[in-house]
Design an enzyme around this catalytic site. Structure first.
Site, short mmCIF file in Angstrom:
data_model
loop_
_atom_site.label_atom_id
_atom_site.label_comp_id
_atom_site.label_asym_id
_atom_site.label_seq_id
_atom_site.Cartn_x
_atom_site.Cartn_y
_atom_site.Cartn_z
N SER A 138 0.85 -1.19 0.00
CA SER A 138 0.00 0.00 0.00
C SER A 138 0.88 1.23 0.00
O SER A 138 2.01 1.22 0.51
CB SER A 138 -0.90 0.01 1.25
OG SER A 138 -1.54 1.27 1.40
N TYR A 151 -1.78 -0.62 10.25
CA TYR A 151 -1.88 -0.86 8.81
C TYR A 151 -0.58 -0.48 8.11
O TYR A 151 -0.03 -1.25 7.31
CB TYR A 151 -3.05 -0.07 8.23
CG TYR A 151 -3.28 -0.30 6.77
CD1 TYR A 151 -3.86 -1.48 6.31
CD2 TYR A 151 -2.93 0.66 5.81
CE1 TYR A 151 -4.08 -1.70 4.95
CE2 TYR A 151 -3.13 0.45 4.47
CZ TYR A 151 -3.71 -0.74 4.04
OH TYR A 151 -3.90 -0.96 2.70
#
Length: 249
Positions: A138, A151
C-alpha cells in the site's frame, strides 16, 4: 505481450473482490488457469463459473488453512507459476484505543498471511521454474496516514519481506515484486468512509493525489499482470507505487 498468460497457473488471494478479483479477470482473459483463495465462501461462489477458475476457501490468519489451500491449488492446477497476495484488511484507530487483538489480527492477515502463502508456494514455483510473486502492499507503507499505525507497519513490513525474499528466490529463478496502490474504489475503501455523507471525505482523499481521483481496481490489476508476465522477466525486488502520485504530491 504482458496480457498473454496461456498455460500459466496462478494463485490469487483476496480474489473474491476488489484488486484481487480484477487481477483474476486479467489472468483469465490472458489464458491462465487461476486458483482463487478467499475466506468468504459466498463471495467466491458468486464468481462466474469458468473451467479455468478454481475457488478455494482459506483463512490467511490460519497457518494450517493456508498450507492446505496452497497445496490444493498446486494440485488442481498441476503446479504454480505465479502468486498474487492481494488479501488484506484495514484498521483506522488511534493507538491509545487500539486493542491487542486488533493489532495481532491485522498483522496475521496483512503480513504473516502473505509470508505463509509464499513459504508454502516456493517449492511449487521452484519446480516450475521462472515463477513470479507479486505482493500487494500500500501507499500507506511508503507514506504514513494518521490513525493507521498498524496498517502502515504491516504494509511496510510486507515490502521488506518481499525484497529479502527476492534475493533468496532469485537463486532458483523466481521473481518477487511489490505493488503499492493508493486509494482504490473497493468495498474495503468505501467501508472506511462516513456512511451518512461520504463526499467530503472522498474529496479530502482526492486532494492528496496528483491525479486528483481514486483508482479503479483494474488499474492496479494491470500492473500486477505486467509484473507477473514474461515481459517483466528482468524485474525483481521492485516496489512500484500505483497511487496517482500521492507519495510525491
Amino acid at each position: 505481450m504482458s496480457g498473454d498468460f496461456t498455460g500459466r497457473r496462478i494463485l490469487v488471494t483476496g480474489s473474491a473482490r476488489g484488486i484481487g478479483r480484477a487481477s483474476v479477470e486479467r489472468f483469465l482473459a490472458g489464458g491462465a488457469r487461476v486458483a482463487c483463495l478467499d475466506r468468504d465462501e459466498a463471495a467466491l461462489a458468486a464468481l462466474a463459473r469458468r473451467d479455468e477458475l478454481y475457488p478455494i476457501v482459506a483463512d490467511l490468519a490460519d497457518a494450517g488453512s493456508v498450507r492446505d489451500a496452497v497445496d490444493r491449488a498446486a494440485d488442481v492446477l498441476g503446479g504454480l507459476d505465479g502468486i498474487v497476495n492481494s488479501a488484506g484488511i484495514d484498521l483506522e484507530c488511534p493507538i491509545e484505543a487500539m486493542e491487542d487483538e486488533q493489532w495481532q489480527h491485522l498483522m496475521a492477515v496483512n503480513l504473516t498471511g502473505p509470508m505463509l502463502v509464499c513459504r508454502q508456494a516456493v517449492p511449487h514455483l521452484r519446480a516450475a521454474g521462472q515463477g513470479s510473486i507479486v505482493n500487494v502492499s500500500s501507499g500507506a507503507g511508503l507514506q504514513p496516514l494518521r490513525h493507521r499505525t498498524a496498517y502502515g507497519a504491516s504494509k511496510a513490513g510486507l515490502q521488506m519481506f518481499s525484497k529479502a525474499l527476492a534475493i533468496e528466490a532469485a537463486d532458483y529463478g523466481v521473481r518477487v515484486n511489490i505493488v503499492c496502490p493508493g486509494a482504490v474504489d473497493t468495498e474495503l475503501f468505501r467501508g472506511s468512509l462516513p456512511s451518512s455523507d461520504p463526499e467530503p471525505a472522498l474529496q479530502a482523499v482526492r486532494d492528496r493525489y496528483a491525479l486528483a481521483r481514486i483508482a479503479d481496481p483494474d488499474e492496479i490489476a494491470a500492473v500486477i499482470a505486467f509484473l507477473t508476465s514474461r515481459d517483466a522477466s528482468y524485474i525483481t525486488g521492485a516496489t512500484i507505487a500505483v497511487d496517482g502520485g500521492r507519495t510525491f504530491h
